[in-house]
Design a protein around this motif. Structure first.
Motif, PDB file in Angstrom:
ATOM      1  N   VAL A  58      11.448 -15.229  24.768  1.00  0.00           N
ATOM      2  CA  VAL A  58      10.718 -13.969  24.876  1.00  0.00           C
ATOM      3  C   VAL A  58      11.465 -12.889  24.098  1.00  0.00           C
ATOM      4  N   LEU A  59      10.725 -12.102  23.329  1.00  0.00           N
ATOM      5  CA  LEU A  59      11.313 -11.043  22.522  1.00  0.00           C
ATOM      6  C   LEU A  59      11.798  -9.909  23.416  1.00  0.00           C
ATOM      7  N   THR A  60      13.021  -9.473  23.197  1.00  0.00           N
ATOM      8  CA  THR A  60      13.607  -8.376  23.964  1.00  0.00           C
ATOM      9  C   THR A  60      14.102  -7.289  23.021  1.00  0.00           C
ATOM     10  N   THR A  61      14.267  -6.089  23.546  1.00  0.00           N
ATOM     11  CA  THR A  61      14.817  -4.980  22.766  1.00  0.00           C
ATOM     12  C   THR A  61      16.291  -4.827  23.096  1.00  0.00           C
ATOM     13  N   VAL A  62      17.140  -5.010  22.105  1.00  0.00           N
ATOM     14  CA  VAL A  62      18.577  -4.864  22.280  1.00  0.00           C
ATOM     15  C   VAL A  62      18.964  -3.388  22.240  1.00  0.00           C
ATOM     16  N   ALA A  63      18.402  -2.655  21.287  1.00  0.00           N
ATOM     17  CA  ALA A  63      18.704  -1.231  21.130  1.00  0.00           C
ATOM     18  C   ALA A  63      17.657  -0.605  20.225  1.00  0.00           C
ATOM     19  N   SER A  64      17.538   0.693  20.296  1.00  0.00           N
ATOM     20  CA  SER A  64      16.639   1.422  19.395  1.00  0.00           C
ATOM     21  C   SER A  64      17.255   2.776  19.080  1.00  0.00           C
ATOM     22  N   VAL A  65      17.070   3.214  17.856  1.00  0.00           N
ATOM     23  CA  VAL A  65      17.626   4.487  17.389  1.00  0.00           C
ATOM     24  C   VAL A  65      16.562   5.202  16.569  1.00  0.00           C
ATOM     25  N   ARG A  66      16.402   6.474  16.824  1.00  0.00           N
ATOM     26  CA  ARG A  66      15.487   7.279  16.018  1.00  0.00           C
ATOM     27  C   ARG A  66      16.309   8.215  15.142  1.00  0.00           C
ATOM     28  N   ILE A  68      14.762   2.590  14.062  1.00  0.00           N
ATOM     29  CA  ILE A  68      15.295   1.235  13.910  1.00  0.00           C
ATOM     30  C   ILE A  68      15.378   0.617  15.301  1.00  0.00           C
ATOM     31  N   VAL A  69      14.805  -0.574  15.429  1.00  0.00           N
ATOM     32  CA  VAL A  69      14.829  -1.303  16.697  1.00  0.00           C
ATOM     33  C   VAL A  69      15.470  -2.662  16.447  1.00  0.00           C
ATOM     34  N   TRP A  70      16.444  -3.025  17.276  1.00  0.00           N
ATOM     35  CA  TRP A  70      17.098  -4.326  17.195  1.00  0.00           C
ATOM     36  C   TRP A  70      16.475  -5.226  18.265  1.00  0.00           C
ATOM     37  N   ASN A  90      22.613 -11.601  19.427  1.00  0.00           N
ATOM     38  CA  ASN A  90      21.790 -12.109  18.339  1.00  0.00           C
ATOM     39  C   ASN A  90      20.586 -11.180  18.214  1.00  0.00           C
ATOM     40  N   CYS A  91      20.300 -10.704  17.015  1.00  0.00           N
ATOM     41  CA  CYS A  91      19.165  -9.785  16.886  1.00  0.00           C
ATOM     42  C   CYS A  91      18.702  -9.689  15.436  1.00  0.00           C
ATOM     43  N   LEU A  92      17.499  -9.179  15.285  1.00  0.00           N
ATOM     44  CA  LEU A  92      16.912  -8.876  13.988  1.00  0.00           C
ATOM     45  C   LEU A  92      16.403  -7.451  14.077  1.00  0.00           C
ATOM     46  N   ALA A  93      16.776  -6.608  13.117  1.00  0.00           N
ATOM     47  CA  ALA A  93      16.416  -5.188  13.172  1.00  0.00           C
ATOM     48  C   ALA A  93      15.114  -4.931  12.439  1.00  0.00           C
ATOM     49  N   GLN A  94      14.368  -3.956  12.930  1.00  0.00           N
ATOM     50  CA  GLN A  94      13.172  -3.493  12.231  1.00  0.00           C
ATOM     51  C   GLN A  94      13.289  -1.998  11.981  1.00  0.00           C
ATOM     52  N   ASP A 137       0.873  -1.178   0.000  1.00  0.00           N
ATOM     53  CA  ASP A 137       0.000   0.000   0.000  1.00  0.00           C
ATOM     54  C   ASP A 137       0.908   1.225   0.000  1.00  0.00           C
ATOM     55  N   ARG A 138       0.823   2.036  -1.053  1.00  0.00           N
ATOM     56  CA  ARG A 138       1.703   3.199  -1.168  1.00  0.00           C
ATOM     57  C   ARG A 138       1.523   4.188  -0.009  1.00  0.00           C
ATOM     58  N   GLU A 139       0.356   4.175   0.612  1.00  0.00           N
ATOM     59  CA  GLU A 139       0.091   5.110   1.704  1.00  0.00           C
ATOM     60  C   GLU A 139       0.514   4.559   3.058  1.00  0.00           C
ATOM     61  N   ARG A 140       0.855   3.279   3.112  1.00  0.00           N
ATOM     62  CA  ARG A 140       1.218   2.680   4.392  1.00  0.00           C
ATOM     63  C   ARG A 140       2.722   2.801   4.607  1.00  0.00           C
ATOM     64  N   PRO A 141       3.148   3.349   5.730  1.00  0.00           N
ATOM     65  CA  PRO A 141       4.599   3.467   5.986  1.00  0.00           C
ATOM     66  C   PRO A 141       5.282   2.101   5.958  1.00  0.00           C
ATOM     67  N   THR A 142       6.462   2.067   5.400  1.00  0.00           N
ATOM     68  CA  THR A 142       7.225   0.823   5.275  1.00  0.00           C
ATOM     69  C   THR A 142       7.697   0.343   6.646  1.00  0.00           C
ATOM     70  N   ARG A 143       7.578  -0.963   6.851  1.00  0.00           N
ATOM     71  CA  ARG A 143       8.121  -1.611   8.046  1.00  0.00           C
ATOM     72  C   ARG A 143       8.966  -2.789   7.562  1.00  0.00           C
ATOM     73  N   LEU A 144      10.298  -2.624   7.634  1.00  0.00           N
ATOM     74  CA  LEU A 144      11.231  -3.569   7.021  1.00  0.00           C
ATOM     75  C   LEU A 144      12.115  -4.217   8.078  1.00  0.00           C
ATOM     76  N   LEU A 145      12.145  -5.545   8.106  1.00  0.00           N
ATOM     77  CA  LEU A 145      13.077  -6.289   8.943  1.00  0.00           C
ATOM     78  C   LEU A 145      14.349  -6.549   8.145  1.00  0.00           C
ATOM     79  N   PHE A 146      15.512  -6.551   8.818  1.00  0.00           N
ATOM     80  CA  PHE A 146      16.741  -6.927   8.126  1.00  0.00           C
ATOM     81  C   PHE A 146      17.751  -7.485   9.117  1.00  0.00           C
ATOM     82  N   GLY A 147      18.637  -8.331   8.594  1.00  0.00           N
ATOM     83  CA  GLY A 147      19.691  -8.919   9.409  1.00  0.00           C
ATOM     84  C   GLY A 147      20.449  -9.960   8.612  1.00  0.00           C
ATOM     85  N   SER A 148      21.525 -10.487   9.200  1.00  0.00           N
ATOM     86  CA  SER A 148      22.339 -11.480   8.501  1.00  0.00           C
ATOM     87  C   SER A 148      22.953 -12.447   9.496  1.00  0.00           C
TER      88      SER A 148
END
Length: 585
Positions: free
Chosen positions: A571-579, A555-557, A541-545, A120-131
């Motif tokens: 249980v899902l935990t927050t490693v770090a977050s950056v605005r 971005i939240v790891w 170990n983390c996956l960023a969003q 949806d072009r009007e919906r803000p992108t929410r992208l996960l990434f990691g390796s």
């Protein structure tokens, strides 16, 4: 509430299933692996499946059906079903059948139904990434040796309806480890050949790669996530072998081994099947020189299954000799954002006196993709473009020495260091680094269309996560965009604790001495656009969003934690977050 999230809440029990801990899917039934929701566009999607035999694979969505025949590679059977004619911004449950028998979702599954959710072009992108994700069991022993799988942890949270639904997950390298095999993989290898013969416990050929992918993607929670969250992928070195294409010397040495050619052919052929074709849009599939044969065979209604073994292996043989004959890079348009995924392994120029991360053809293609007129330009490259500055200078110095500017002895030592401690990132291919940086700055200055709010490199590889940014991009360089490097690594393959401490201190301690050496050497290039690490590093170990919030980004790891000894339900935990606020005038 997001439709997919609402579906998860309605369908998932309070405690999601005791997931299969380490076994691949049962190959006795018609479905071997998948389904995997791969490409997603505004009106179309693709669903990938590995079947047990030649068959017709059908995807059912809202009373409509799309069918594709399987094709074969090395005795394995695959299908990529193109689902088209959908509405933008819609969400629908789907099912998969093989020869008329429903195989997904499984009737006793405790997970929500899989969904296709168009852009949806009007919906803000929410992208996960990691390796960097190893395939070991999700039990007490596996957690002790390799930590909690951040991908599986997120899958369980999504299934319980506890997390917002992502638009896409980008796996940016080392989806499988062909050179560091698990106990289960070694058991499979030993049943085929002696572990004493080369390449020993490493992957040898296509058949072993096929089993490796089953181990990587076969556990119940991750399999469900991959069936319902679209994914895109690009290889890094461990998908083939550590230090793949590090240098001309490395290339010469590995080609003298008796097993390398079969390994490389099996690795690239299986990558084309299991990872690459799912990256492509339906239009790109029609233009692909190999997959076009599948589409032509489907249209002709041939009675027998198309065997692509010879065609795929011929392609990868040609690609190995002449990388320009085939492109592994691609782009995804995500409404308010553009994601450009760059091959930083197979298209390298390795000649000692003319080294570049990208060959001329690949560089021209990237030049065409790096334009403005989007809110955010995201560039996925498995190797970080902006390393911590001290490490960047170290690699630049090493490259200079390895080229022989200070004699043969220094060159030999620099080459040894390059291979032993992985000094082979963008900094070690300075010509390509400079060329790409200039492209990015032109985008940021508005010379290639309206400047985006940000240009963000998304990377992995280095087994730690951090954020770096070009210093004073507007005032010093006339840029209207923020230029940022975001790294997320590993998803599941942590550094030992002592190595983490050493690496963290090493990166910080290198900044001044390496800058001093670089500035006082006429041979070491001085970066035109300096940057600093603003956040990190983190070694979990983390996956960023990455979430788009207008011109701002966050971005939240996320990682996983075992509580009360419950290894099956981290249980899902927050490693770090950056605005990252958008730039202001």
């Amino acid at each position: 509430m997001d439709p997919a999230q609402q579906s998860a809440q309605e369908s998932a029990p309070e405690s999601v299933v005791e997931s299969a801990q380490d076994s691949p899917p049962d190959a006795i039934g018609p479905l071997v692996l998948g389904p995997m929701l791969r490409y997603i566009g505004e009106t179309d999607a693709t669903v990938w499946v590995e079947a047990a035999a030649s068959a017709a694979v059908t995807v059912h969505v809202d009373g409509r059906d799309w069918t594709a025949p399987t094709f074969a590679v090395k005795g394995h059977h695959y299908a990529l079903v193109v689902v088209d004619g959908l509405e933008p911004g819609g969400a629908w449950d789907y099912a998969v059948s093989i020869d008329g028998v429903q195989v997904w979702p499984e009737p006793d599954s405790a997970f929500p139904p899989p969904r296709i959710r168009t852009i949806d072009r009007e919906r803000p992108t929410r992208l996960l990434f990691g390796s960097c994700r190893t395939s070991v069991p999700h039990d007490r022993k596996g957690h002790q040796t390799n930590g909690v799988d951040a991908l599986r942890t997120l899958a369980l949270a999504l299934a319980r309806g506890e997390e917002d639904w992502p638009d896409l997950v980008a796996f940016i390298g080392d989806q499988v480890y062909a050179d560091e095999t698990s106990e289960a993989m070694r058991k499979f290898i030993a049943a085929r050949r002696s572990l004493e013969e080369p390449p020993g416990e490493e992957i040898k050929d296509y058949e072993e790669y096929s089993h490796l992918y089953q181990l990587a993607w076969g556990d119940e929670a991750n399999r469900w996530l991959l069936s319902t969250v679209p994914s895109c992928m690009i290889f890094d070195d461990h998908d083939i072998r550590d230090d793949w294409n590090t240098s001309w010397t490395w290339h010469e040495e590995i080609n003298r081994t008796p097993w390398w050619h079969e390994r490389l052919m099996g690795g690239l052929a299986s990558y084309w099947v299991y990872q690459h074709i799912g990256n492509l849009s339906p239009a790109q599939l029609a233009d692909d020189e190999i997959y076009a044969r599948v589409l032509a065979e489907s249209r002709s209604g041939g009675a027998s299954e198309l065997d692509l073994t010879e065609a795929v292996f011929d392609l990868v043989r040609r690609t190995d000799r002449h990388p320009e004959v085939y492109r592994w890079s691609y782009r995804r348009d995500l409404g308010d954002s553009r994601l450009v995924i760059v091959d930083s392994r197979a298209a390298r120029v390795l000649e000692p006196q003319h080294r570049s991360m990208l060959d001329p053809d690949e560089m021209r293609w990237l030049d065409e993709q790096l334009t403005g007129d989007v809110e955010h330009l995201l560039i996925g490259t498995s190797l970080p473009f902006l390393l911590p500055p001290g490490l960047h200078d170290l690699e630049a110095i090493d490259e200079t020495l390895a080229m022989g500017t200070h004699g043969r002895v220094a060159a030999a030592g620099a080459e040894k260091a390059r291979q032993s401690i992985d000094l082979e990132h963008w900094a070690a291919f300075n010509d390509g680094f400079v060329e790409v940086f200039e492209m990015v700055m032109e985008v940021a200055r508005g010379q290639r269309g309206r400047a985006p709010a940000s240009v963000v490199f998304l990377s992995g590889d280095v087994h730690n996560s951090y954020v770096a940014e070009v210093v004073d991009a507007r005032t010093r360089h006339g840029a209207s965009s923020r230029i940022v490097q975001a790294v997320c690594s590993p998803i599941r393959n942590p550094m030992p604790r002592m190595v983490r401490v050493m690496m963290s201190a090493f990166a910080r301690g290198l900044v001044r001495p390496m800058r001093f050496v670089a500035q006082h050497s006429k041979d070491v290039p001085d970066p035109r656009y300096p940057w600093v690490v603003t956040d990190g590093p983190w070694f979990d170990n983390c996956l960023a969003q990455l979430t788009v919030q207008g011109r701002d980004l966050s971005i939240v790891w996320r990682g996983g934690e075992i509580r009360d000894g419950d290894d099956a339900h981290p249980v899902l935990t927050t490693v770090a977050s950056v605005r990252l606020p958008g730039p202001t005038a």
